[in-house]
Structure formats: C-alpha cells, structure tokens
Design a protein around this motif. Structure first.
Motif, PDB file in Angstrom:
ATOM      1  N   VAL A 166     -23.776  22.117 -22.008  1.00 14.44           N
ATOM      2  CA  VAL A 166     -22.953  22.599 -20.848  1.00 14.44           C
ATOM      3  C   VAL A 166     -23.892  22.692 -19.801  1.00 14.44           C
ATOM      4  O   VAL A 166     -23.125  22.354 -18.516  1.00 14.44           O
ATOM      5  N   PHE A 167     -24.830  23.118 -19.689  1.00 15.25           N
ATOM      6  CA  PHE A 167     -25.848  23.376 -18.488  1.00 15.25           C
ATOM      7  C   PHE A 167     -25.982  21.913 -17.896  1.00 15.25           C
ATOM      8  O   PHE A 167     -26.088  21.940 -16.586  1.00 15.25           O
ATOM      9  N   ALA A 168     -26.269  21.117 -18.464  1.00 11.99           N
ATOM     10  CA  ALA A 168     -26.496  19.588 -18.309  1.00 11.99           C
ATOM     11  C   ALA A 168     -25.201  19.148 -17.403  1.00 11.99           C
ATOM     12  O   ALA A 168     -25.383  18.359 -16.367  1.00 11.99           O
ATOM     13  N   VAL A 169     -24.141  19.262 -18.007  1.00 12.94           N
ATOM     14  CA  VAL A 169     -22.783  19.083 -17.336  1.00 12.94           C
ATOM     15  C   VAL A 169     -22.745  19.722 -15.996  1.00 12.94           C
ATOM     16  O   VAL A 169     -22.159  19.107 -14.896  1.00 12.94           O
ATOM     17  N   ARG A 170     -23.045  20.859 -16.166  1.00 19.32           N
ATOM     18  CA  ARG A 170     -22.771  21.748 -14.750  1.00 19.32           C
ATOM     19  C   ARG A 170     -23.877  21.241 -13.861  1.00 19.32           C
ATOM     20  O   ARG A 170     -23.379  21.270 -12.625  1.00 19.32           O
ATOM     21  N   ALA A 171     -24.858  20.804 -14.069  1.00 23.01           N
ATOM     22  CA  ALA A 171     -26.206  20.192 -13.134  1.00 23.01           C
ATOM     23  C   ALA A 171     -25.497  18.968 -12.537  1.00 23.01           C
ATOM     24  O   ALA A 171     -25.734  18.697 -11.373  1.00 23.01           O
ATOM     25  N   LEU A 172     -25.030  18.232 -13.522  1.00 27.96           N
ATOM     26  CA  LEU A 172     -24.691  16.955 -12.992  1.00 27.96           C
ATOM     27  C   LEU A 172     -23.481  16.978 -12.083  1.00 27.96           C
ATOM     28  O   LEU A 172     -23.219  16.342 -11.169  1.00 27.96           O
ATOM     29  N   LYS A 173     -22.586  17.941 -11.976  1.00 27.52           N
ATOM     30  CA  LYS A 173     -21.455  18.252 -11.145  1.00 27.52           C
ATOM     31  C   LYS A 173     -21.975  19.189  -9.933  1.00 27.52           C
ATOM     32  O   LYS A 173     -21.159  19.232  -9.031  1.00 27.52           O
ATOM     33  N   TRP A 178     -30.798  22.418 -12.344  1.00 26.24           N
ATOM     34  CA  TRP A 178     -31.045  21.817 -13.640  1.00 26.24           C
ATOM     35  C   TRP A 178     -32.169  22.666 -14.258  1.00 26.24           C
ATOM     36  O   TRP A 178     -32.603  22.464 -15.326  1.00 26.24           O
ATOM     37  N   VAL A 179     -32.807  23.717 -13.620  1.00 20.53           N
ATOM     38  CA  VAL A 179     -33.581  24.563 -14.357  1.00 20.53           C
ATOM     39  C   VAL A 179     -32.973  25.166 -15.549  1.00 20.53           C
ATOM     40  O   VAL A 179     -33.636  25.542 -16.516  1.00 20.53           O
ATOM     41  N   TYR A 180     -31.701  25.487 -15.501  1.00 18.62           N
ATOM     42  CA  TYR A 180     -31.056  26.039 -16.675  1.00 18.62           C
ATOM     43  C   TYR A 180     -30.952  25.158 -17.683  1.00 18.62           C
ATOM     44  O   TYR A 180     -30.889  25.412 -19.132  1.00 18.62           O
TER      45      TYR A 180
END
Length: 237
Positions: A166-173, A178-180
């Motif tokens: 979830v955090f990777a998808v949010r960072a990509l968007k 990306w720290v999360y």
C-alpha cells in the motif's frame, strides 16, 4: 528542547510503549497464569486466546494495535512533520512488542533473552499511525488470510506485506513519501525473524491450523478420515 533530544525521547518512548506486555497482564488477570509458559510463550493475541479464551485474545490484540498508534502520536507530538522519526518510532514500537524491556529472561545456556510477541497487531497499529485509512486494506485482507489460508503466522506476515504494498503504491502515485515504504519493509523483516519457528513448521506441514482449514481438518477427523496433522500447538504471534 533541541530536536535531537525530542527525537531520542520519541524513539525511546515508542520502544517502551511497545514493551508493555498487555498479553501477560490480561492472562494473569483472567487466569492467574503466566502466558510465557503456555503454548508458544508469546504475549500476542493468538497465544493469549489459546491461554485465556477469545475475549482475552481480542482485548490483547486491540491493546497491541493501540501501542502502534501511540508511537505515531508520540512522534508527531515531539517531532512533527518528520517522516523519518515517525517511521523509526513505529518500527521501534514493534521491536518493543517483540523484545520487551520488561520481559528479560536468563537463558539456560547463559546470557539473556527478551520475550514478547510476533508483532502483527502492533505493526498494524504502526501502519495506522502513519496513514490511518490503511486499516481498510489490512483488516479485510488479514481476515481473509486468517480464515481461508488458515495460519495465524501467515496472517501476521500479511499485515507487513500489505503495508509495504500500500505504501509503495501510494509513493508511486505521488501521494506519500517513499520513507513510509521503509516501514513496511522493516516490520516485514522483524516479523519474519520472530516467526522463524513458525516458518519452519509451515515448511514441514506441522503448523497449527486456524479458520476454515482447522474446521475442515476437524470435520475430516470426525468423519473417520485419515488423521490430519493439525500442527504443533506452539503457533503464533
């Protein structure tokens, strides 16, 4: 107060909050027993449920989630708008849960060890502390894994995996830093390390079943089918 000192307080406070052995307390209040001497010896909700019933397990799980949430509150109160401190505090609250400063024991072969849980519920709380809506992803997926896959250890791992994704998808968007993602990766490592005995039992096919898998195994035994190995009694977390 200098930011460096606030950061230390946040990290240390998160670890100590995570160290509070709610499972130990709940089982002692309910049954006057030491949960460390029952089942897997862990202080998390699954072992508490085994030791003192489902209500005690649920209470422990909720309190363990709140430890993770509290770490985020501490970090944001002391060092606001700093994702690194937030993530580090959320990781340390999970470390405190798994390796409690209040549950130090001497090893028979010498040295000491820190006891605790496997970290699933507290990792869930830490993820909520970082981004509250994440519960809408972790909770239903975790429930499906628990009831359909049928292993509490795999459910615990799913919390960290879903968090990372979830955090990777949010960072990509571009919706979060990306720290999360580092939080998800870190707690996945912490959880996998804690669950080494469970992973070995999964490999051997002796891990204790839960949910639908446990129900089907029980029915097969009741219908006179060949014995089904329901796994070692020392399961998760």
């Amino acid at each position: 107060m200098p930011v460096a000192l606030k950061t230390i307080f946040s990290l240390l406070g998160s670890y100590l909050v995570g160290s509070i052995p709610f499972g130990l307390i709940v089982v002692w209040v309910a049954r006057r027993q030491d949960v460390r001497r029952i089942g897997s010896g862990r202080t998390g909700g699954t072992n508490v449920m085994r030791a003192a019933g489902w209500l005690a397990g649920v209470i422990t799980a909720v309190l363990d989630v709140l430890k993770g949430v509290a770490a985020g509150w501490i970090a944001r109160a002391l060092v606001p708008e700093n994702p690194w401190v937030l993530v580090a505090s959320a990781v340390l609250v999970v470390m405190g849960h798994n390796y409690s400063a209040f549950l130090v024991e001497r090893r028979e072969q010498g040295g000491i060890r820190f006891k605790g849980g496997a970290g699933g519920a507290t990792a869930f709380g830490g993820a909520i502390a970082i981004w509250p809506p994440i519960w809408m992803y972790i909770l239903p997926i975790g429930a499906l894994v628990y009831f359909l896959v049928g292993y509490a250890s795999v459910t615990t791992i799913s919390v960290a995996v879903v968090t990372t994704v979830v955090f990777a998808v949010r960072a990509l968007k571009g919706e979060s830093t990306w720290v999360y993602v580092l939080y998800g990766v870190a707690v996945l490592g912490v959880v996998l390390y804690a669950l080494r005995p469970n992973l070995e039992r999964l490999r051997k096919g002796t891990e204790r079943a839960v949910g639908l898998r446990a129900y089907l195994q029980k029915r097969q035994q009741q219908q006179g089918g060949p014995p089904v190995n329901s796994g070692n009694q020392n399961a998760t977390p």
